[in-house]
Design a protein around this motif. Structure first.
Motif, PDB file in Angstrom:
ATOM      1  N   ARG A  21      -8.776 -12.810  12.176  1.00 16.24           N
ATOM      2  CA  ARG A  21      -7.565 -13.251  11.353  1.00 16.24           C
ATOM      3  C   ARG A  21      -7.553 -14.695  11.357  1.00 16.24           C
ATOM      4  O   ARG A  21      -7.836 -15.570  12.235  1.00 16.24           O
ATOM      5  N   ASN A  22      -7.913 -15.169  10.097  1.00 13.02           N
ATOM      6  CA  ASN A  22      -8.114 -16.715   9.697  1.00 13.02           C
ATOM      7  C   ASN A  22      -9.318 -17.378  10.716  1.00 13.02           C
ATOM      8  O   ASN A  22      -9.119 -18.390  11.006  1.00 13.02           O
ATOM      9  N   GLY A  23     -10.307 -16.671  10.753  1.00 10.77           N
ATOM     10  CA  GLY A  23     -11.438 -17.045  11.411  1.00 10.77           C
ATOM     11  C   GLY A  23     -11.492 -16.773  12.879  1.00 10.77           C
ATOM     12  O   GLY A  23     -12.823 -17.017  13.379  1.00 10.77           O
ATOM     13  N   SER A  24     -10.389 -16.311  13.446  1.00 10.19           N
ATOM     14  CA  SER A  24     -10.432 -16.074  14.749  1.00 10.19           C
ATOM     15  C   SER A  24     -10.427 -14.429  14.967  1.00 10.19           C
ATOM     16  O   SER A  24      -9.826 -13.700  14.200  1.00 10.19           O
ATOM     17  N   PRO A  25     -11.127 -13.998  16.153  1.00  6.18           N
ATOM     18  CA  PRO A  25     -11.338 -12.586  16.387  1.00  6.18           C
ATOM     19  C   PRO A  25     -10.001 -12.058  16.839  1.00  6.18           C
ATOM     20  O   PRO A  25      -9.110 -12.672  17.224  1.00  6.18           O
ATOM     21  N   LEU A  26      -9.555 -10.755  16.528  1.00 14.19           N
ATOM     22  CA  LEU A  26      -8.453 -10.026  16.933  1.00 14.19           C
ATOM     23  C   LEU A  26      -8.437  -9.850  18.476  1.00 14.19           C
ATOM     24  O   LEU A  26      -9.656  -9.791  18.869  1.00 14.19           O
ATOM     25  N   SER A  27      -7.292  -9.717  19.003  1.00 14.15           N
ATOM     26  CA  SER A  27      -7.273  -9.212  20.402  1.00 14.15           C
ATOM     27  C   SER A  27      -7.273  -7.801  20.623  1.00 14.15           C
ATOM     28  O   SER A  27      -6.096  -6.961  20.366  1.00 14.15           O
ATOM     29  N   PHE A  28      -8.111  -7.386  21.442  1.00 16.51           N
ATOM     30  CA  PHE A  28      -8.305  -5.941  21.568  1.00 16.51           C
ATOM     31  C   PHE A  28      -8.418  -5.601  23.255  1.00 16.51           C
ATOM     32  O   PHE A  28      -8.769  -6.584  23.972  1.00 16.51           O
ATOM     33  N   PRO A  29      -7.688  -4.662  24.044  1.00 15.82           N
ATOM     34  CA  PRO A  29      -7.031  -3.810  23.218  1.00 15.82           C
ATOM     35  C   PRO A  29      -5.667  -4.041  22.813  1.00 15.82           C
ATOM     36  O   PRO A  29      -5.260  -5.030  23.232  1.00 15.82           O
ATOM     37  N   GLY A  30      -5.273  -3.277  21.893  1.00 16.51           N
ATOM     38  CA  GLY A  30      -3.705  -3.795  21.205  1.00 16.51           C
ATOM     39  C   GLY A  30      -3.215  -2.523  20.583  1.00 16.51           C
ATOM     40  O   GLY A  30      -3.871  -1.256  20.574  1.00 16.51           O
ATOM     41  N   THR A  31      -2.152  -2.939  19.774  1.00 14.05           N
ATOM     42  CA  THR A  31      -1.258  -1.564  19.328  1.00 14.05           C
ATOM     43  C   THR A  31      -0.841  -2.059  17.869  1.00 14.05           C
ATOM     44  O   THR A  31      -0.362  -3.093  17.707  1.00 14.05           O
ATOM     45  N   LEU A  32      -1.236  -1.350  17.039  1.00 14.38           N
ATOM     46  CA  LEU A  32      -0.714  -1.630  15.556  1.00 14.38           C
ATOM     47  C   LEU A  32       0.741  -1.006  15.332  1.00 14.38           C
ATOM     48  O   LEU A  32       1.100   0.158  16.128  1.00 14.38           O
ATOM     49  N   THR A  33       1.625  -1.804  14.962  1.00 17.90           N
ATOM     50  CA  THR A  33       3.088  -1.392  14.874  1.00 17.90           C
ATOM     51  C   THR A  33       3.679  -1.343  13.653  1.00 17.90           C
ATOM     52  O   THR A  33       4.755  -0.681  13.087  1.00 17.90           O
ATOM     53  N   ARG A  34       2.830  -1.630  12.187  1.00 12.42           N
ATOM     54  CA  ARG A  34       3.175  -1.443  10.952  1.00 12.42           C
ATOM     55  C   ARG A  34       1.932  -1.629  10.025  1.00 12.42           C
ATOM     56  O   ARG A  34       1.066  -2.133  10.271  1.00 12.42           O
ATOM     57  N   VAL A  35       2.237  -0.800   9.020  1.00 14.54           N
ATOM     58  CA  VAL A  35       1.175  -0.888   7.820  1.00 14.54           C
ATOM     59  C   VAL A  35       1.871  -1.177   6.627  1.00 14.54           C
ATOM     60  O   VAL A  35       2.668  -0.362   6.298  1.00 14.54           O
ATOM     61  N   SER A  36       1.344  -1.913   5.833  1.00 11.78           N
ATOM     62  CA  SER A  36       1.869  -2.085   4.366  1.00 11.78           C
ATOM     63  C   SER A  36       0.668  -2.042   3.717  1.00 11.78           C
ATOM     64  O   SER A  36      -0.384  -2.723   3.844  1.00 11.78           O
ATOM     65  N   TRP A  37       1.105  -1.710   2.432  1.00 16.41           N
ATOM     66  CA  TRP A  37       0.016  -1.619   1.058  1.00 16.41           C
ATOM     67  C   TRP A  37       0.641  -1.858  -0.193  1.00 16.41           C
ATOM     68  O   TRP A  37       1.788  -1.365  -0.536  1.00 16.41           O
ATOM     69  N   TYR A  38      -0.220  -2.141  -1.015  1.00 16.39           N
ATOM     70  CA  TYR A  38       0.224  -2.197  -2.437  1.00 16.39           C
ATOM     71  C   TYR A  38      -0.006  -1.129  -3.187  1.00 16.39           C
ATOM     72  O   TYR A  38      -1.239  -0.771  -3.610  1.00 16.39           O
ATOM     73  N   GLN A  39       0.897  -0.247  -3.449  1.00 13.25           N
ATOM     74  CA  GLN A  39       0.825   0.994  -4.074  1.00 13.25           C
ATOM     75  C   GLN A  39       0.835   0.721  -5.679  1.00 13.25           C
ATOM     76  O   GLN A  39       1.910   0.174  -6.237  1.00 13.25           O
ATOM     77  N   ALA A  40      -0.217   1.021  -6.301  1.00 10.51           N
ATOM     78  CA  ALA A  40      -0.142   0.597  -7.930  1.00 10.51           C
ATOM     79  C   ALA A  40       0.297   1.961  -8.364  1.00 10.51           C
ATOM     80  O   ALA A  40       1.700   1.992  -8.511  1.00 10.51           O
ATOM     81  N   THR A  41      -0.462   2.816  -9.212  1.00  9.19           N
ATOM     82  CA  THR A  41       0.159   4.079  -9.809  1.00  9.19           C
ATOM     83  C   THR A  41       0.521   4.886  -8.723  1.00  9.19           C
ATOM     84  O   THR A  41      -0.119   5.273  -7.822  1.00  9.19           O
ATOM     85  N   LEU A  42       1.341   5.792  -9.192  1.00 10.23           N
ATOM     86  CA  LEU A  42       1.742   7.201  -8.350  1.00 10.23           C
ATOM     87  C   LEU A  42       0.809   8.234  -8.923  1.00 10.23           C
ATOM     88  O   LEU A  42       0.410   8.311 -10.183  1.00 10.23           O
ATOM     89  N   GLY A  43       0.402   9.122  -7.919  1.00 10.13           N
ATOM     90  CA  GLY A  43      -0.453  10.055  -8.159  1.00 10.13           C
ATOM     91  C   GLY A  43       0.305  11.331  -8.992  1.00 10.13           C
ATOM     92  O   GLY A  43       1.647  11.265  -9.027  1.00 10.13           O
ATOM     93  N   THR A  44      -0.434  12.447  -9.398  1.00 12.29           N
ATOM     94  CA  THR A  44       0.136  13.602  -9.825  1.00 12.29           C
ATOM     95  C   THR A  44       1.023  14.402  -8.890  1.00 12.29           C
ATOM     96  O   THR A  44       1.775  15.259  -9.597  1.00 12.29           O
ATOM     97  N   LEU A  45       0.688  14.144  -7.479  1.00 13.83           N
ATOM     98  CA  LEU A  45       1.700  15.041  -6.511  1.00 13.83           C
ATOM     99  C   LEU A  45       2.796  14.351  -6.256  1.00 13.83           C
ATOM    100  O   LEU A  45       3.442  14.583  -5.335  1.00 13.83           O
ATOM    101  N   GLY A  46       2.970  12.908  -6.984  1.00 17.07           N
ATOM    102  CA  GLY A  46       4.517  12.395  -6.917  1.00 17.07           C
ATOM    103  C   GLY A  46       4.220  11.573  -5.775  1.00 17.07           C
ATOM    104  O   GLY A  46       3.341  11.028  -5.373  1.00 17.07           O
ATOM    105  N   PRO A  47       5.578  10.639  -5.467  1.00 12.72           N
ATOM    106  CA  PRO A  47       5.492   9.723  -4.378  1.00 12.72           C
ATOM    107  C   PRO A  47       5.049  10.232  -3.154  1.00 12.72           C
ATOM    108  O   PRO A  47       5.789  10.078  -2.200  1.00 12.72           O
ATOM    109  N   LEU A  48       3.560  10.019  -2.853  1.00 16.32           N
ATOM    110  CA  LEU A  48       2.893  10.312  -1.787  1.00 16.32           C
ATOM    111  C   LEU A  48       1.992   9.567  -1.402  1.00 16.32           C
ATOM    112  O   LEU A  48       1.218   9.216  -2.330  1.00 16.32           O
TER     113      LEU A  48
END
Length: 217
Positions: free
Chosen positions: A78-105
Motif C-alpha cells: 500500500r503506497n509503496g509499503s508492505p502490508l502487515s501480516f498476519p491480519g484480518t480483512l473487515t470489508r470488501v468493496s468493488w465497482y459493479q458495472a453491469t448486472l448479470g442475467t442472474l440478477g443483482p448477485l
C-alpha cells in the motif's frame, strides 16, 4: 513467543486451511448463504483501506478469454509499503458495472497468492455502475488475491450471468498495477498488465505510521 514466530504459525495455518479448500462449483454457489451488500461512495483511501484504482469512471469491463473468471488484485503493498501480516480483512468493496442475467448477485473470493480459491461470499442487493461493499472477517497470513466473479462473452456485451466489474488502466499514488484474472476453478491465474481491478479491501493489515519525537537544541 516472538512476533516472527507468531506470524509464521498464522501463515502456516492459513496455507493449511487453503489446501483443504474445494474447487468452486455452480452447486457450491447455489448453496452458499447470501449476504446483503450496500452501496458506498467508493470507500475512499484512508487508514485501513488498500486501494490501487483511482476510482470511477471505469476504463474497461473485463473482456475475458475464458467464459467465467474471477477478476481482482494481488494485495501485497500500500503506497509503496508492505502490508502487515498476519491480519484480518473487515470489508470488501468493488465497482459493479453491469448486472448479470442472474440478477443483482455478486460472488467474491479470497485466496493466498498461488493458492486454491474457496468461495467466500454471495452478495445480493447489488447496485450497478456504483461501488458496493460488504463486511467480512477474513484472516490473511501473507499477500493475497481478492476478486469478483464475472462472465463476459468475446465480442459481446459484458452482461453474462454474473455481470462485470470495473477496470482502471491507471493507479492511485503511483502504486503500479496489481490486476489478476483467475479461472472459475482457480486452476489458471494470469496477471492483467497495465490494469487495476476496482476491488478494495479494508482491515488491520496497514502498517501504522509511527510518530517520531524530535528535540531541538
Amino acid at each position: 513467543m516472538s512476533g516472527r514466530i507468531v506470524g509464521a504459525l498464522a501463515a502456516a495455518c492459513l496455507i493449511a486451511a487453503s489446501g483443504q479448500a474445494q474447487h468452486i462449483t455452480r452447486e457450491s454457489i447455489k448453496d452458499k448463504p447470501r449476504v446483503p451488500a450496500r452501496q458506498v461512495s467508493g470507500v475512499p483511501e484512508g487508514t485501513g483501506t488498500v486501494q490501487y484504482d483511482p476510482g470511477a469512471p471505469a476504463d474497461g469491463f473485463l473482456i475475458a478469454q475464458l467464459p467465467t473468471d474471477y477478476f481482482g488484485n494481488r494485495f501485497d503493498t500500500r503506497n509503496g509499503s508492505p502490508l502487515s501480516f498476519p491480519g484480518t480483512l473487515t470489508r470488501v468493496s468493488w465497482y459493479q458495472a453491469t448486472l448479470g442475467t442472474l440478477g443483482p448477485l455478486a460472488i467474491g473470493d479470497l485466496a493466498p497468492l498461488g493458492g486454491p480459491l474457496s468461495l467466500q461470499f454471495t452478495a445480493t442487493g447489488i447496485v450497478p455502475n456504483a461501488f458496493n461493499s460488504i463486511s467480512v472477517a477474513w484472516p490473511v497470513g501473507g499477500p493475497f488475491f481478492v476478486g469478483m466473479l464475472a462472465r463476459v462473452y468475446a465480442g459481446g456485451p459484458p452482461n453474462g450471468p454474473f455481470g462485470s466489474v470495473g477496470l482502471r488502466s491507471a493507479s492511485t499514488n503511483a502504486q503500479g498495477f496489481h490486476g489478476i484474472q483467475r479461472s472459475f476453478n482457480g486452476a489458471v491465474s494470469n496477471t492483467l498488465p497495465g490494469q487495476n481491478v476496482m476491488v478494495r479491501v479494508s482491515g488491520d493489515i496497514i502498517i501504522p505510521v509511527e510518530l517520531l519525537e524530535f528535540e531541538v537544541e
